[in-house]
Design a protein around this motif. Sequence first.
Motif, short mmCIF file in Angstrom:
data_model
loop_
_atom_site.label_atom_id
_atom_site.label_comp_id
_atom_site.label_asym_id
_atom_site.label_seq_id
_atom_site.Cartn_x
_atom_site.Cartn_y
_atom_site.Cartn_z
N ALA A 1 0.86 -1.18 -0.01
CA ALA A 1 0.12 0.16 0.00
C ALA A 1 0.86 1.17 -0.07
N CYS A 2 1.98 1.29 0.67
CA CYS A 2 2.87 2.70 0.65
C CYS A 2 3.29 2.82 -0.54
N ARG B 1 2.95 6.19 -2.72
CA ARG B 1 4.08 6.84 -3.21
C ARG B 1 3.91 7.00 -4.85
N ALA B 2 3.46 5.92 -5.55
CA ALA B 2 3.32 5.87 -6.86
C ALA B 2 2.29 6.69 -7.74
N VAL B 3 1.11 6.42 -6.68
CA VAL B 3 -0.26 6.83 -7.16
C VAL B 3 -0.45 8.24 -6.45
N GLY B 4 -0.78 7.90 -5.17
CA GLY B 4 -1.69 8.87 -4.39
C GLY B 4 -1.01 10.09 -4.14
N LEU B 5 0.58 10.06 -3.71
CA LEU B 5 0.93 11.23 -3.60
C LEU B 5 0.93 12.36 -4.97
N ARG B 6 0.81 11.81 -6.28
CA ARG B 6 0.85 12.72 -7.26
C ARG B 6 -0.51 12.99 -7.69
N ILE C 1 2.73 9.24 10.07
CA ILE C 1 1.90 10.10 8.98
C ILE C 1 1.45 9.32 7.67
N LEU C 2 2.59 8.83 7.16
CA LEU C 2 2.38 8.00 5.99
C LEU C 2 1.47 6.48 6.42
N LYS D 1 -6.46 6.35 12.90
CA LYS D 1 -6.67 7.40 14.06
C LYS D 1 -7.35 8.56 13.76
N GLY D 2 -7.82 8.54 12.47
CA GLY D 2 -8.53 9.78 11.94
C GLY D 2 -7.99 11.01 11.71
N LEU D 3 -6.56 10.89 11.19
CA LEU D 3 -5.87 12.14 10.97
C LEU D 3 -6.60 12.84 9.85
N LYS D 4 -6.84 12.23 8.82
CA LYS D 4 -7.55 12.61 7.49
C LYS D 4 -8.91 13.61 7.79
#
Length: 525
Positions: free
Chosen positions: A119-120, A124-129, A225-226, A234-237
């Motif tokens: 998932a990470c 990195r490949a899709v989500g952060l862009r 955070i990642l 934890k409900g950060l988003k």
Amino acid sequence: MPPGPRARPRWIPGGGARDRWHAPATSLPMGRGRGDGEAQTGRTAISRRRPGRLDGTGRHRSRTLGPCAPAACDRGPAPCSAPDPAEHRHRSPCSARCGPRALRPRPPSRPGMRAFVLACSQLRAVGLRTLGSAPGAHVTRVRTGVFERCPISCPRRDRTGESMRVLVLWTNSSNPNIGVRTLAEGTRALAERAWPGCDVRFHGTGGPGTGGNDGPMPLTIPRSILKEAVLGRKGLKPWLRGFDLIIDTRAGDSFTDIYTLKTLVRMSAAPLYAMRLGVPVVMGPQTIGPFSKRRSQIIASRTLRGSSLVLTRDEGSIDTVRDLARREPVLTTDVAFALPRPARSEVHDVLLNVSGLLWEPNPHIDHQAYRRSVREIVEGLLSRGRTITLFDHVLGTGNLDNDSYASAALNEELPEPLEIVRPESVTEVRATTASARLVIGARMHASLNALSVGTPCIPMAYSRKFAPLFDPLGWRRTVDLRTADNHARAVLEHVDADLEADVRNVLDTAEAAVEDAVQALRRIA
């Protein structure tokens, strides 16, 4: 029906920037590419023209897609008529581009390290862009290694009739450093001037509840955070998306790599993640730079480019922003000038702030030379008949950076100990500085608090952040401890000068600069 030539898809006019094409159910087979032309009943395939992609006949090559997006997309074609649309994977949700391409399905597996690493890598490949590509677009969840994202751009919560919710990062009102507390209260005052009645929350260093921090988890650990962005336990988003604006203060002067690259990374992770969630981030009035390492420049460039607004308080920071982000920041001043001013009095004559940071060995200046300068200043003031009161600005226990240790050590060297004042809050600090005729401070915010209430001050600078902040206000009484040959003599020369007339001009200039920041904030909200 015998195989025959492929039927041309018919054009269906509709909204959106791209043409959409529908083919009869008997014309195009389902699949990733062209089929053998055999008829398939009960299924509908969709093709879209892609300009610039030509086949051997010179025609635009069509691209067969899977089932279309859900019915929530009002611009897309009809839902797939297959018996089980879930078994078909999209290559694109619909021609209206209401969401990104879905990833390859992963076989279900027990949640564990393998799924987390997978998932990470997808994040990195899709989500952060793509997380910040459209307002409201966000990752829904990552489950058993499958990265899923909302195909519809989700609008933010309607706040009609509600007050603005503002999150202030990297400062709070319980920090032992009075300068950091001043930064917190000043940023709150700035936000309330822009949006009266707004709800301001703080998150500094430490975990939830530490020093008045708001939030579900610490924001200084990038790995956490990642992990939270992937797992969402934890409900950060939702907590970050619950704010209308985030003001990143960087503790006033920590947006640089002079405090190590690690510190820069730790303080940059949360703002960058908030930007990807579509939450507006403002770089509050602060000193920006310098950035000497290539990695630091990359992090700073991404942060500055992704910010909705960049506020600086000195000319040097403006040049840094222009070089790294190719954008024009707003020049303002320190947020201490946004705080209300207490009434002036003359209870104290001279307040002398002795810095615990400079009293002990430090990376800024020679601490032995600083000790000699302080002793010479005390002797010079006493010889002029002035009354001296030691003024501690950084409090706490168990830390040599504490000004109380330096004041006690100085008193041990003097034949007669001097009076010491230790204000416990920003209100007390400003009331104390307003009760003096002159403040001599090696802490920048001790000098700023004095000048912002109308008391003349003589800053003793140990870094580049002092003069660029005071000079635009018209206050050129700074003594640079890094360059001046005789620091005590330079300070005493300013003591003998008439400083009251210059203070009134400084307050007028600072008020205009604060109003520029207020107007800039109102324009982006």
